[in-house]
Design a protein around this motif. Structure first.
Motif, short mmCIF file in Angstrom:
data_model
loop_
_atom_site.label_atom_id
_atom_site.label_comp_id
_atom_site.label_asym_id
_atom_site.label_seq_id
_atom_site.Cartn_x
_atom_site.Cartn_y
_atom_site.Cartn_z
N VAL A 172 0.87 -1.17 0.00
CA VAL A 172 0.00 0.00 0.00
C VAL A 172 0.91 1.22 0.00
O VAL A 172 1.80 1.33 0.84
CB VAL A 172 -0.93 0.03 1.23
N THR A 173 0.69 2.12 -0.92
CA THR A 173 1.54 3.30 -1.03
C THR A 173 0.69 4.54 -1.26
O THR A 173 -0.45 4.47 -1.71
CB THR A 173 2.55 3.14 -2.17
N GLU A 174 1.27 5.67 -0.90
CA GLU A 174 0.57 6.92 -1.12
C GLU A 174 0.77 7.41 -2.54
O GLU A 174 1.86 7.24 -3.12
CB GLU A 174 1.07 7.98 -0.13
N LYS A 175 -0.25 8.04 -3.06
CA LYS A 175 -0.17 8.63 -4.39
C LYS A 175 1.05 9.54 -4.48
O LYS A 175 1.32 10.33 -3.56
CB LYS A 175 -1.45 9.43 -4.65
N GLY A 176 1.81 9.38 -5.57
CA GLY A 176 2.98 10.20 -5.78
C GLY A 176 4.29 9.55 -5.37
O GLY A 176 5.37 10.00 -5.77
N LYS A 177 4.21 8.48 -4.58
CA LYS A 177 5.42 7.77 -4.16
C LYS A 177 5.87 6.81 -5.26
O LYS A 177 5.08 6.40 -6.11
CB LYS A 177 5.14 6.97 -2.88
N ASP A 178 7.14 6.43 -5.19
CA ASP A 178 7.67 5.42 -6.11
C ASP A 178 7.60 4.05 -5.45
O ASP A 178 7.73 3.94 -4.22
CB ASP A 178 9.14 5.72 -6.44
N VAL A 179 7.38 3.00 -6.25
CA VAL A 179 7.39 1.65 -5.72
C VAL A 179 8.26 0.75 -6.60
O VAL A 179 8.40 0.99 -7.80
CB VAL A 179 5.96 1.04 -5.63
N GLU A 180 8.82 -0.27 -5.96
CA GLU A 180 9.59 -1.28 -6.68
C GLU A 180 9.01 -2.65 -6.37
O GLU A 180 8.78 -3.00 -5.22
CB GLU A 180 11.06 -1.24 -6.23
N LEU A 181 8.78 -3.42 -7.41
CA LEU A 181 8.28 -4.77 -7.28
C LEU A 181 9.35 -5.72 -7.83
O LEU A 181 9.91 -5.48 -8.89
CB LEU A 181 6.97 -4.93 -8.07
N ARG A 182 9.57 -6.82 -7.09
CA ARG A 182 10.66 -7.71 -7.45
C ARG A 182 10.14 -9.05 -7.92
O ARG A 182 9.13 -9.54 -7.44
CB ARG A 182 11.55 -7.90 -6.22
N CYS A 183 10.89 -9.64 -8.85
CA CYS A 183 10.54 -10.96 -9.37
C CYS A 183 11.78 -11.83 -9.46
O CYS A 183 12.78 -11.45 -10.08
CB CYS A 183 9.90 -10.83 -10.76
N ASP A 184 11.71 -13.02 -8.86
CA ASP A 184 12.75 -14.03 -8.99
C ASP A 184 12.22 -15.14 -9.88
O ASP A 184 11.33 -15.90 -9.45
CB ASP A 184 13.12 -14.62 -7.62
N PRO A 185 12.71 -15.27 -11.09
CA PRO A 185 12.17 -16.30 -11.99
C PRO A 185 12.67 -17.68 -11.59
O PRO A 185 13.53 -17.83 -10.73
CB PRO A 185 12.74 -15.89 -13.35
N ILE A 186 12.13 -18.69 -12.23
CA ILE A 186 12.60 -20.06 -12.03
C ILE A 186 14.03 -20.16 -12.58
O ILE A 186 14.32 -19.64 -13.66
CB ILE A 186 11.67 -21.05 -12.74
N SER A 187 14.87 -20.84 -11.80
CA SER A 187 16.27 -20.97 -12.19
C SER A 187 16.40 -21.59 -13.58
O SER A 187 15.77 -22.61 -13.87
CB SER A 187 17.00 -21.84 -11.16
N GLY A 188 17.21 -20.94 -14.42
CA GLY A 188 17.43 -21.47 -15.77
C GLY A 188 16.48 -20.91 -16.81
O GLY A 188 16.68 -21.14 -18.01
N HIS A 189 15.46 -20.20 -16.37
CA HIS A 189 14.52 -19.61 -17.33
C HIS A 189 15.12 -18.31 -17.88
O HIS A 189 15.46 -17.40 -17.13
CB HIS A 189 13.18 -19.33 -16.67
N THR A 190 15.19 -18.25 -19.21
CA THR A 190 15.80 -17.07 -19.83
C THR A 190 14.77 -15.99 -20.17
O THR A 190 15.13 -14.85 -20.38
CB THR A 190 16.52 -17.47 -21.13
N ALA A 191 13.52 -16.37 -20.22
CA ALA A 191 12.47 -15.40 -20.57
C ALA A 191 11.72 -14.97 -19.32
O ALA A 191 11.41 -15.80 -18.45
CB ALA A 191 11.50 -16.00 -21.58
N LEU A 192 11.45 -13.67 -19.22
CA LEU A 192 10.74 -13.13 -18.06
C LEU A 192 9.74 -12.09 -18.54
O LEU A 192 10.04 -11.28 -19.41
CB LEU A 192 11.74 -12.50 -17.08
N TYR A 193 8.55 -12.14 -17.96
CA TYR A 193 7.44 -11.29 -18.39
C TYR A 193 6.85 -10.58 -17.18
O TYR A 193 6.79 -11.13 -16.09
CB TYR A 193 6.31 -12.12 -19.02
N TRP A 194 6.33 -9.39 -17.41
CA TRP A 194 5.52 -8.66 -16.43
C TRP A 194 4.15 -8.39 -17.05
O TRP A 194 4.06 -7.92 -18.20
CB TRP A 194 6.16 -7.34 -16.04
N TYR A 195 3.11 -8.67 -16.26
CA TYR A 195 1.74 -8.38 -16.66
C TYR A 195 1.05 -7.62 -15.52
O TYR A 195 1.45 -7.71 -14.36
CB TYR A 195 0.95 -9.67 -16.93
N ARG A 196 -0.01 -6.92 -15.87
CA ARG A 196 -0.83 -6.24 -14.88
C ARG A 196 -2.25 -6.80 -14.97
O ARG A 196 -2.81 -6.91 -16.07
CB ARG A 196 -0.84 -4.72 -15.13
N GLN A 197 -2.79 -7.15 -13.82
CA GLN A 197 -4.13 -7.73 -13.76
C GLN A 197 -5.03 -6.79 -12.99
O GLN A 197 -4.85 -6.59 -11.80
CB GLN A 197 -4.07 -9.11 -13.07
#
Lengths: 111, 114
Positions: B12-37
């Motif tokens: 939960v963040t306040e409007k105007g703030k910056d956020v960082e979201l992290r993703c650790d893929p499966i080991s050995g996977h060369t392709a990585l995707y981000w989607y928004r739901q």
């Protein structure tokens, strides 16, 4: 441009009834089509893909290039099939790997 | 790890703030995707990384959104000056590569901008 359309936001059926979740796509080349499913409180997962021509959990889907459709079907719905279903397309000829999803259809199977 | 891991699971963040979201893929996977739901919007493609190739950024909705993938593994999605319309679940996924390889999804990071 690649586009996937799922016209129904919600499909409600009774247990034992047949189910068809509609999916139409727009793509000029040879696409790969998939169905993904998300059960309550679980992560999105692959259900089936057209190139495998398989049946998973009783579901099948046939790619109809003439109608540009990839509808998901099951002859007798079960309560545990209740979930969100997403149709997805990946451009086969360009092979970029980018997967484009439809807006999703919530399937509700009533007892 | 056994699957794609995302953090934080909720933010939960306040409007105007910056956020960082992290993703650790499966080991050995060369392709990585981000989607928004988002509710009523389905799954919206944001960005795609494949090996050392230039990322496909065609889905990023504005210049407030950016993503990096360091060392071909972990990825960070950054949203600057967050707006209320950024509230959504951000999903990361990975696969072995292009073509017919199965894409595996993480559980998502639920972002709420207040």
């Amino acid at each position: 441009a690649q586009r996937v359309t799922q016209p129904e936001k919600l499909l409600s059926v009774f247990k034992g009834a047949p189910v068809e979740l509609k999916c139409n796509y727009s793509y000029s080349g040879s696409p790969e089509l998939f169905w993904y499913v998300q059960y309550s409180r679980q992560r999105l997962q692959l259900l089936l893909r057209h190139i495998s021509r398989e049946s998973i959990k009783g579901f099948t889907a046939d790619l109809n290039k003439g109608e540009t459709s990839f509808h998901l079907k099951k002859p007798f719905a079960q309560e545990e099939d209740s979930a969100m279903y997403y149709c997805a397309l990946r451009g086969g000829s360009s092979n970029t790997g980018k997967l484009i999803f439809g807006q999703g259809t919530t399937l509700q199977v009533k007892p | 790890g056994a699957g794609v891991s995302q953090s934080p699971s909720n933010k939960v963040t306040e409007k105007g703030k910056d956020v960082e979201l992290r993703c650790d893929p499966i080991s050995g996977h060369t392709a990585l995707y981000w989607y928004r739901q988002s509710l009523g919007q389905g799954l919206e493609f944001l960005i795609y990384f494949q090996g050392n190739s230039a990322p496909d950024k065609s889905g990023l909705p504005s210049d407030r959104f950016s993503a990096e993938r360091t060392g071909g593994s972990v990825s960070t999605l950054t949203i600057q000056r967050t707006q209320q319309e950024d509230s959504a679940v951000y999903l990361c996924a990975s696969s072995r590569g292009m073509g017919g390889n199965t894409i595996y999804f993480g559980e998502g990071s639920w972002l709420t901008v207040v």
